[in-house]
Motif scaffolding. Sequence first.
Motif, PDB file in Angstrom:
ATOM      1  N   UNK A 152       0.815  -1.221   0.000  1.00 36.38           N
ATOM      2  CA  UNK A 152       0.000   0.000   0.000  1.00 36.38           C
ATOM      3  C   UNK A 152       0.846   1.269   0.000  1.00 36.38           C
ATOM      4  N   UNK A 153       2.068   1.171  -0.558  1.00 34.38           N
ATOM      5  CA  UNK A 153       2.931   2.349  -0.646  1.00 34.38           C
ATOM      6  C   UNK A 153       3.473   2.824   0.684  1.00 34.38           C
ATOM      7  N   UNK A 154       3.418   1.965   1.707  1.00 32.09           N
ATOM      8  CA  UNK A 154       3.848   2.379   3.051  1.00 32.09           C
ATOM      9  C   UNK A 154       5.308   2.810   3.090  1.00 32.09           C
ATOM     10  N   UNK A 155       6.174   2.047   2.463  1.00 29.52           N
ATOM     11  CA  UNK A 155       7.607   2.354   2.552  1.00 29.52           C
ATOM     12  C   UNK A 155       7.945   3.674   1.860  1.00 29.52           C
ATOM     13  N   UNK A 156       7.292   3.980   0.771  1.00 31.86           N
ATOM     14  CA  UNK A 156       7.568   5.242   0.072  1.00 31.86           C
ATOM     15  C   UNK A 156       7.150   6.433   0.927  1.00 31.86           C
ATOM     16  N   UNK A 157       5.986   6.305   1.547  1.00 36.34           N
ATOM     17  CA  UNK A 157       5.528   7.375   2.449  1.00 36.34           C
ATOM     18  C   UNK A 157       6.490   7.514   3.631  1.00 36.34           C
ATOM     19  N   UNK A 158       6.884   6.373   4.174  1.00 38.51           N
ATOM     20  CA  UNK A 158       7.804   6.380   5.321  1.00 38.51           C
ATOM     21  C   UNK A 158       9.161   6.938   4.924  1.00 38.51           C
ATOM     22  N   UNK A 159       9.606   6.657   3.720  1.00 35.02           N
ATOM     23  CA  UNK A 159      10.882   7.186   3.239  1.00 35.02           C
ATOM     24  C   UNK A 159      10.883   8.715   3.253  1.00 35.02           C
ATOM     25  N   UNK A 188      15.535  -1.145   7.370  1.00 33.51           N
ATOM     26  CA  UNK A 188      15.175  -0.365   6.191  1.00 33.51           C
ATOM     27  C   UNK A 188      15.185   1.135   6.510  1.00 33.51           C
ATOM     28  N   UNK A 189      14.621   1.504   7.633  1.00 30.68           N
ATOM     29  CA  UNK A 189      14.544   2.918   8.011  1.00 30.68           C
ATOM     30  C   UNK A 189      15.914   3.469   8.390  1.00 30.68           C
TER      31      UNK A 189
END
Length: 219
Positions: A152-159, A188-189
């Motif tokens: 759900x695009x979570x990582x891009x938003x978190x990036x 990852x973060x």
Amino acid sequence: MVETAEAAEPAGDVAGEAEESGTDDTEGAQAAADEASEETESEAGDAGAQGAQAAKAKDAEDSEEGEEGDVDPLDEEGDIAADYLEELLDIADLDGDIDTYVEAERAHVSIVTDSQTLVGKDGKVLEALQELSRLAVMTEAGHRSRLMLDIAGYREVRRKELLILATEAIASVKESGEPEHLAPMNPFERKIIHDAVAAAGLSSESEGVEPRRHVVISA
């Protein structure tokens, strides 16, 4: 004397018959030999044809094996993980499209969905699914995987959020000269923070143990 001649005459007939019989036997033997020769040649021809077909089949098999051997290991990782996640979506009765691609020498799998069910609080469910996907790859491919999963695009938003956080922390360290301790993050973060700090010309390192491992930024 007449009787002797008559007696000799059958002897001549016997000799003639024997000669004719010998001739017939010779011709029969020759015919049998010719037939056997033809059968042998036919069998040899059949064997040759079968051998040629077998050789072609072997070449085709080798060609297919060669093509399979040319598959990129990272593409294979993405395909294995995608199959695993697709089955999981079916079991959970959840909708979502799965995309795979390779970036920065790492396989990436993304589940495009509007649901946050598989993301969980702070991405914890997402992280668990990523580890399960890597395990599925290792089980089938026989090697460890650094595959990245996004849902759900979570990582891009978190990036984007982490880049803002890193920018603020970098500014603080440059101004005060004091180290900046950030909140605990997953690998990852933390990598996103490390990359941003390195690009700004500062130093950073990870301290602590999971799940409290965090990044420390210093001048």
